[in-house]
Write an enzyme that holds these catalytic residues in place. Structure first.
Site, PDB file in Angstrom:
ATOM      1  N   ASN A 168       0.829  -1.205   0.000  1.00  0.00           N
ATOM      2  CA  ASN A 168       0.000   0.000   0.000  1.00  0.00           C
ATOM      3  C   ASN A 168       0.867   1.260   0.000  1.00  0.00           C
ATOM      4  O   ASN A 168       0.758   2.102  -0.871  1.00  0.00           O
ATOM      5  CB  ASN A 168      -0.936  -0.005   1.204  1.00  0.00           C
ATOM      6  CG  ASN A 168      -1.921   1.136   1.202  1.00  0.00           C
ATOM      7  OD1 ASN A 168      -1.531   2.300   1.266  1.00  0.00           O
ATOM      8  ND2 ASN A 168      -3.204   0.839   1.122  1.00  0.00           N
ATOM      9  N   ASN A 224      -1.589   0.646   6.496  1.00  0.00           N
ATOM     10  CA  ASN A 224      -1.720   1.529   5.338  1.00  0.00           C
ATOM     11  C   ASN A 224      -0.565   2.516   5.299  1.00  0.00           C
ATOM     12  O   ASN A 224       0.525   2.179   4.902  1.00  0.00           O
ATOM     13  CB  ASN A 224      -3.081   2.223   5.390  1.00  0.00           C
ATOM     14  CG  ASN A 224      -3.452   2.917   4.107  1.00  0.00           C
ATOM     15  OD1 ASN A 224      -2.774   3.822   3.657  1.00  0.00           O
ATOM     16  ND2 ASN A 224      -4.551   2.510   3.488  1.00  0.00           N
ATOM     17  N   ASP A 269      -5.481   7.344   6.181  1.00  0.00           N
ATOM     18  CA  ASP A 269      -4.882   6.759   4.988  1.00  0.00           C
ATOM     19  C   ASP A 269      -3.367   7.009   5.061  1.00  0.00           C
ATOM     20  O   ASP A 269      -2.722   6.547   5.992  1.00  0.00           O
ATOM     21  CB  ASP A 269      -5.520   7.364   3.733  1.00  0.00           C
ATOM     22  CG  ASP A 269      -5.500   6.433   2.529  1.00  0.00           C
ATOM     23  OD1 ASP A 269      -4.402   5.935   2.210  1.00  0.00           O
ATOM     24  OD2 ASP A 269      -6.543   6.206   1.910  1.00  0.00           O
ATOM     25  N   ASN A 270      -2.797   7.725   4.113  1.00  0.00           N
ATOM     26  CA  ASN A 270      -1.357   7.973   4.117  1.00  0.00           C
ATOM     27  C   ASN A 270      -0.948   8.910   5.250  1.00  0.00           C
ATOM     28  O   ASN A 270      -1.738   9.751   5.694  1.00  0.00           O
ATOM     29  CB  ASN A 270      -0.930   8.582   2.778  1.00  0.00           C
ATOM     30  CG  ASN A 270      -1.126   7.621   1.633  1.00  0.00           C
ATOM     31  OD1 ASN A 270      -0.661   6.491   1.675  1.00  0.00           O
ATOM     32  ND2 ASN A 270      -1.840   8.055   0.597  1.00  0.00           N
TER      33      ASN A 270
END
Length: 356
Positions: A168, A224, A269-270
């Site tokens: 990911n 992630n 997320d990131n």
């Protein structure tokens, strides 16, 4: 007796599945409520229409943006278009992203970029760009050399490995070495749904170098975003299905040991780290179920979160920006440079904001 046993077993199985579905609904924030938060000085970046999944900014203000990610089960506004890497100079008032060219030896037709990371070689200031790529929905890591004079990414190497099976995100720690997250244990699309519904904490983080490849952290529901602290002593991993950031200490042999966990209400997320303050920034999904079930009448929301002093006993978590999809849908990244904020999305646009 046999019939009673069967009924009992069926009841146990049904109860187990029901309990897992309830847990999944919690992880997907079905019952969370958030309110929009605007920033006063924002604009969408021209030319980015099909995603800006990850962003990495060099110390000189040049920002790399990955675009065009295609994932089974998620919306794509340009399913037949190869992915791109955009470059944006945050020192330029015009704020015009340009699509970088690739060296001729790189297979562009199947380019499907996901997480990215830059590495600057201190010996000669060479800039390397690491890109998680999913050609034909497989996982590779591509290493490029950035030729700034020509705005070209010169392809150097494609990395494939059995431990890098569902990559990911990535954080480069050398010219050919990195940490990466695998967001699922299974590669099969159906089994990934089973993994998610059952709540299996089987995803991990991996260290890669030409001389050694090893698992360095495990037990995540879905690992992630990954990044490193400015002093390079700690690695941060976002477990999006557990709503946590894991802080891991980095050792001389590149192994990682857990230090602490920070619970965050949203689905991160990131992860991006401000090199000056150490603050962690993340694009997040306040209602991830809207991302997974795209509906033009009920758009995926966007959220930007800032975490200050994560290593302290009292970290500060701030909602910086929240949008109902009317401006930007499905945020996946947020990075800062000199009070300038870039916000990226899985499959939509990219947003630039000036922070007060």
């Amino acid at each position: 007796m046999g019939k009673l046993l069967k009924i009992t077993l069926v009841g146990i199985v049904v109860a187990f599945i029901a309990e897992r579905i309830v847990r999944l609904s919690d992880r997907l924030n079905f019952y969370r409520e958030v309110q929009p938060i605007d920033l006063p000085h924002c604009q969408l970046l021209k030319g980015i229409e099909f995603g800006s999944e990850d962003i990495d900014i060099l110390p000189n203000g040049l920002a790399f943006i990955s675009s065009g990610l295609k994932v089974p089960g998620l919306m794509s506004f340009a399913p037949e278009k190869p992915g791109e890497i955009f470059l944006l100079d945050l020192n330029d008032e015009e704020l015009l992203p340009i699509s970088l060219r690739f060296s001729r030896d790189f297979e562009l037709a199947s380019f499907n970029p996901h997480g990215i990371s830059t590495y600057i070689d201190e010996k000669d200031d060479t800039v390397y760009l690491f890109v998680v790529n999913h050609p034909h929905y497989k996982s590779t890591v591509e290493i490029f050399k950035f030729l700034e004079e020509d705005n070209v990414l010169m392809h150097l190497k494609t990395i494939k490995h059995a431990l890098l099976h569902s990559v990911n995100d990535i954080i480069a720690v050398g010219p050919e070495s990195f940490y990466a997250t695998n967001d699922f244990y299974f590669t099969d699309y159906t089994m990934r749904h089973v993994e998610m519904v059952l709540g299996l904490a089987w995803s991990n983080a991996v260290y890669y170098s030409p001389g050694e490849v090893k698992q360095v952290a495990s037990g995540f529901y879905s690992s992630n975003g990954i990044n490193v602290s400015p002093d390079e002593k700690y690695v941060y991993v976002a477990d999006i299905m557990d709503h946590k950031i894991h802080v891991l200490e980095k050792h001389a042999n590149w192994s990682l040991t857990p230090v602490k966990e920070l619970n965050i209400e949203t689905v991160m997320d990131n992860l991006s780290v401000d090199p000056h303050t150490g603050d962690i920034w993340t694009g997040a999904h306040p209602y991830p179920w809207k991302l997974l079930n795209y509906n033009k009448e009920n758009l995926p929301w966007s959220e930007v979160i800032r975490i200050q002093n994560i290593l302290s006993d009292d970290p500060i978590v701030t909602q910086v920006y929240v949008n109902n999809g009317s401006v930007i849908q499905g945020t996946s990244s947020a990075s800062v440079f000199e009070r300038k904020l870039l916000v990226g999305s899985v499959f939509h646009k990219a947003l630039y904001c000036e922070l007060d």
